[in-house]
Scaffold this motif. Structure first.
Motif, PDB file in Angstrom:
ATOM      1  N   VAL A 127       2.101 -27.948  59.971  1.00  0.00           N
ATOM      2  CA  VAL A 127       2.171 -27.189  61.227  1.00  0.00           C
ATOM      3  C   VAL A 127       3.439 -27.550  62.000  1.00  0.00           C
ATOM      4  N   VAL A 128       3.712 -28.854  62.131  1.00  0.00           N
ATOM      5  CA  VAL A 128       4.899 -29.283  62.882  1.00  0.00           C
ATOM      6  C   VAL A 128       6.168 -28.726  62.239  1.00  0.00           C
ATOM      7  N   MET A 129       6.253 -28.811  60.937  1.00  0.00           N
ATOM      8  CA  MET A 129       7.457 -28.329  60.269  1.00  0.00           C
ATOM      9  C   MET A 129       7.573 -26.804  60.352  1.00  0.00           C
ATOM     10  N   HIS A 130       6.443 -26.115  60.460  1.00  0.00           N
ATOM     11  CA  HIS A 130       6.491 -24.666  60.678  1.00  0.00           C
ATOM     12  C   HIS A 130       7.276 -24.354  61.949  1.00  0.00           C
ATOM     13  N   TRP A 131       7.007 -25.107  63.012  1.00  0.00           N
ATOM     14  CA  TRP A 131       7.691 -24.859  64.282  1.00  0.00           C
ATOM     15  C   TRP A 131       9.102 -25.423  64.282  1.00  0.00           C
ATOM     16  N   VAL A 132       9.308 -26.532  63.584  1.00  0.00           N
ATOM     17  CA  VAL A 132      10.676 -27.045  63.444  1.00  0.00           C
ATOM     18  C   VAL A 132      11.549 -26.006  62.745  1.00  0.00           C
ATOM     19  N   ASN A 133      10.993 -25.410  61.720  1.00  0.00           N
ATOM     20  CA  ASN A 133      11.746 -24.386  60.998  1.00  0.00           C
ATOM     21  C   ASN A 133      11.962 -23.125  61.824  1.00  0.00           C
ATOM     22  N   ALA A 134      11.158 -22.970  62.876  1.00  0.00           N
ATOM     23  CA  ALA A 134      11.361 -21.862  63.813  1.00  0.00           C
ATOM     24  C   ALA A 134      12.335 -22.229  64.924  1.00  0.00           C
TER      25      ALA A 134
ATOM     26  N   TRP B 200       0.606 -41.173  63.906  1.00  0.00           N
ATOM     27  CA  TRP B 200       1.890 -40.950  64.560  1.00  0.00           C
ATOM     28  C   TRP B 200       2.976 -41.801  63.906  1.00  0.00           C
ATOM     29  N   GLN B 201       2.611 -43.007  63.546  1.00  0.00           N
ATOM     30  CA  GLN B 201       3.573 -43.900  62.914  1.00  0.00           C
ATOM     31  C   GLN B 201       4.065 -43.328  61.576  1.00  0.00           C
ATOM     32  N   TRP B 202       3.234 -42.511  60.959  1.00  0.00           N
ATOM     33  CA  TRP B 202       3.636 -41.838  59.724  1.00  0.00           C
ATOM     34  C   TRP B 202       4.374 -40.529  60.038  1.00  0.00           C
ATOM     35  N   LEU B 203       3.831 -39.723  60.965  1.00  0.00           N
ATOM     36  CA  LEU B 203       4.337 -38.377  61.180  1.00  0.00           C
ATOM     37  C   LEU B 203       5.753 -38.367  61.739  1.00  0.00           C
TER      38      LEU B 203
ATOM     39  N   LYS C 163      11.509 -36.964  61.076  1.00  0.00           N
ATOM     40  CA  LYS C 163      12.904 -37.328  61.295  1.00  0.00           C
ATOM     41  C   LYS C 163      13.668 -37.570  59.996  1.00  0.00           C
ATOM     42  N   GLU C 164      12.967 -37.715  58.887  1.00  0.00           N
ATOM     43  CA  GLU C 164      13.657 -37.850  57.604  1.00  0.00           C
ATOM     44  C   GLU C 164      14.544 -36.640  57.342  1.00  0.00           C
ATOM     45  N   THR C 165      14.039 -35.469  57.665  1.00  0.00           N
ATOM     46  CA  THR C 165      14.794 -34.237  57.420  1.00  0.00           C
ATOM     47  C   THR C 165      15.381 -33.645  58.691  1.00  0.00           C
TER      48      THR C 165
END
Length: 654
Positions: free
Chosen positions: A369-376, A394-397, A402-404
């Motif tokens: 879901v987060v990456m869907h909006w990042v890509n938007a 959160w420590q994982w997400l 931020k990796e990409t």
């Protein structure tokens, strides 16, 4: 650490180095350590730091602090986003040991014969230095070594060239017995992570029309909301924060003022996310399409602003997750799914997430879901109640995102226990809401800011005078002057601040006995006549514009590490300053916490904090009124809240 010399108490080192410290591009980051050695030989200490690409940065030598404490200091200034690392190195400095000894012996009257060994040893040290110094200085060092060996010269001419190498060999030392600490990390964000001005508004209210009893006639959408963006940009805000823009649940929908039973026409709470129209990756049909949202975001960016989206990890009873992933929730003994409760409050329209049933599947779905909006094109998320979700998630997400996309920022809306708020900052949240709203005296505010300064390496504060949920009693009863006071405090004390729309219209009526707005916009459309209020002089917008312009024009206000407090003999007044060492820009603020009565005070200024000597006279220019005064360390101040409840001075040397 293993090696010859002790190195202790390294900073910044969050939880002993378990987590990265925080900084932004261009920020001057203080580094310190305690290091010492036996005897009288000279000890050198330096910072070895590397960029995100692993490239080693120029040699940075640390300088000693207060004599006798063996504490060493330096600053580093990262220049790109990413994970930086540093370590502390302690070393034997033979040149400084030699130089100190020779100076003392010559001062004691010893001659060339007495110093024969010293002169020979010094020449050997300079031979080593020729291999270390920059090429353009090699000949100078070589000549100094030759002079030490030339017995035909006077003692003065033999040693002077070598003694004059002090600065060169400070920055390019001969190093023996080098001891190195473990590596410590600093995550460096873009500057908006630290310096930002947020404006929150509900797109559905912009361009909306309502009838009697708040009956919706027309629902606002992204096209009508975009018409509001120029005015927000004109006020100087650079982040537009939108509450959830997703479909709103229809089952157990709340009505106006959080009533349990909604009328058919009630629009519901945006935080009750999901329906048969979609979930967290969908847009409420009445707001428009994904293309409409992208157009809205692009318009904001044209005006110099970014759009921040709300990330609220919860679901309405008719969210697709409830049907497709019931394991994401808690099932009660009677087989029903548990809704959210915060006794005595009940939220029948919201199902909280259970992080222990199928963690991996849930984790991966939220990341999608987060990456869907990042890509938007979304690069900022305001995270709703992160303290009610698993911290390890959160420590994982956040690092995973931020990796990409290292430019993505996360604001934690966590009004909760200090340990949790600090913990969320340590594990990756970019900024955090704070207790600012409930610090309502000068003493409380100073104490709180001094506390925040101790956690600056991991928790960046974002000060909000109001939110849709919070209308503090000081705003309910303090009048227009209090709205000015709280906006001055938020915008001048913290590099990041924000407010919820309606603040500029002095909206101040609460639901009886609470800190919540009456007729809350969370449950109904609330179109506002901003332009009419400005035309009639009943708007705070020009004042907010002035505050944000002051922030933009004064780099001292872009940072938090530089905040200093000064003494003033009236408990209703707060005196503080910020100074930007690079530009010399210095801002001095004096704010009254009293919105009804005139207050007098006498300052005792910490002159070095202003970049001045104790006896200096200087000029202060009030950035709100334009008035100019000649000041020194001691000054009398009068603040009339009905005229202006604060001074924001720029300091100019006399």
């Amino acid at each position: 650490m293993t090696g010859r010399f002790p190195i202790e108490d390294v900073t910044p080192a969050v939880s002993g180095g378990r987590y990265p410290a925080k900084a932004v591009v261009g920020e001057v980051v203080p580094v310190s350590a305690v290091s010492y050695r036996e005897g009288h030989h000279a000890l050198g200490v330096s910072v070895a730091w590397r960029g995100p690409d692993g490239k080693t940065m120029p040699f940075t030598r640390m300088t000693p602090g207060t004599p006798g404490l063996d504490q060493w200091h330096a600053t580093i200034r990262p220049d790109q986003v990413g994970r930086w690392t540093f370590s502390i190195e302690a070393f034997d400095d033979p040149y400084r040991t030699w130089r100190d000894a020779v100076v003392k012996k010559i001062g004691a009257g010893q001659g060339a014969e007495d110093l024969a060994n010293d002169l020979s040893e010094g020449a050997d040290i300079l031979d080593l230095a020729t291999k270390i110094v920059p090429a353009e200085h090699e000949e100078r060092v070589r000549d100094a070594a030759a002079a030490l060996r030339d017995r035909q010269r006077s003692l003065f001419s033999r040693v002077t060239p070598a003694l004059d190498l002090e600065e060169l060999l400070w920055h390019n030392p001969v190093r023996h017995l080098v001891t190195t600490t473990r590596s410590f990390a600093v995550w460096v964000d873009r500057k908006r992570a630290l310096y930002s001005a947020w404006y929150e508004f509900f797109p559905r209210s912009e361009g909306a029309e309502i009838g009697p009893d708040a009956t919706p006639i027309r629902h606002g959408d992204f096209r009508t909301a975009a018409l509001r963006l120029p005015a927000i940009a004109e006020m100087g805000f650079n982040v537009v924060y939108l509450p959830p823009i997703h479909p709103i649940g229809k089952i157990n929908r709340k009505g106006r003022n959080n009533t349990l039973v909604a009328r058919p026409q009630d629009v519901g709470s945006p935080w009750a996310i999901g329906s048969d129209e979609g979930g967290h990756d969908a847009i409420h049909p009445q707001l428009g399409t994904l293309e409409d949202f992208v157009a809205f975001r692009e318009r904001a960016e044209e005006l110099g602003m970014e759009v921040a989206l709300d990330l609220a990890l919860q679901a309405a009873p008719d969210h697709p997750w409830v049907r497709e992933h019931p394991e994401f929730f808690t099932t009660k003994a009677d087989g029903t799914i548990a809704y959210a409760e915060n006794p005595p409050k009940k939220y029948q329209d919201i199902y909280p997430i259970n992080w222990d049933n199928d963690y991996r599947a849930l984790r991966d779905e939220v990341y999608r879901v987060v990456m869907h909006w990042v890509n938007a094109g979304v690069k900022i998320f305001r995270v709703d109640n992160p303290h009610t979700k698993a911290v390890n998630f959160w420590q994982w997400l956040i690092p995973k995102v931020k990796e990409t996309d290292p430019d993505v920022l996360f604001l934690a809306e966590a009004f909760t226990r200090p340990a949790m708020m600090n913990g969320l900052g340590k594990i990756g949240f970019t900024q955090s809401y704070t207790y600012f709203t409930w610090r309502n005296s000068a003493a409380e505010m100073r104490e709180y800011l001094e506390q925040l300064l101790t956690s600056i390496d991991w928790m960046r504060p974002n000060f909000w005078p109001n939110t849709p949920d919070i209308l503090h009693e000081s705003l309910q009863h303090g009048g227009p002057a209090m709205f000015k006071i709280r906006s001055v405090l938020a915008s001048m004390l913290a590099p990041s601040w924000g407010l919820y729309s309606g603040y500029e219209l002095f909206e101040h009526v609460a639901r009886p006995g609470s800190e919540e707005y009456i007729d809350n916009e969370k449950f109904e459309l609330k179109p506002r006549d901003y332009a009419g209020a400005e035309r009639s002089g009943r708007s705070l917008a020009p004042y907010l514009t002035k505050l944000n312009r002051i922030r933009e024009q004064n780099p001292a206000l872009h940072w938090l590490r530089n905040l200093r407090f000064h003494e003033i003999d009236n408990g209703a007044l707060l005196c503080f300053s910020k100074r930007d060492a690079e530009t010399g820009n210095t801002v001095l603020g004096i704010v009254s916490f009293d919105s009804t009565d005139v207050q007098w005070g006498n300052t005792t200024l910490d002159m070095p904090a202003l970049g001045l000597d104790w006896h200096d006279r200087f000029t202060v220019v009030d950035q709100i009124t334009g008035a100019t005064y000649e000041w020194g360390q001691y000054n009398a101040v009068r603040i009339d809240p009905y005229v202006e409840p604060a001074h924001i001075f720029v300091v100019r040397a006399g």
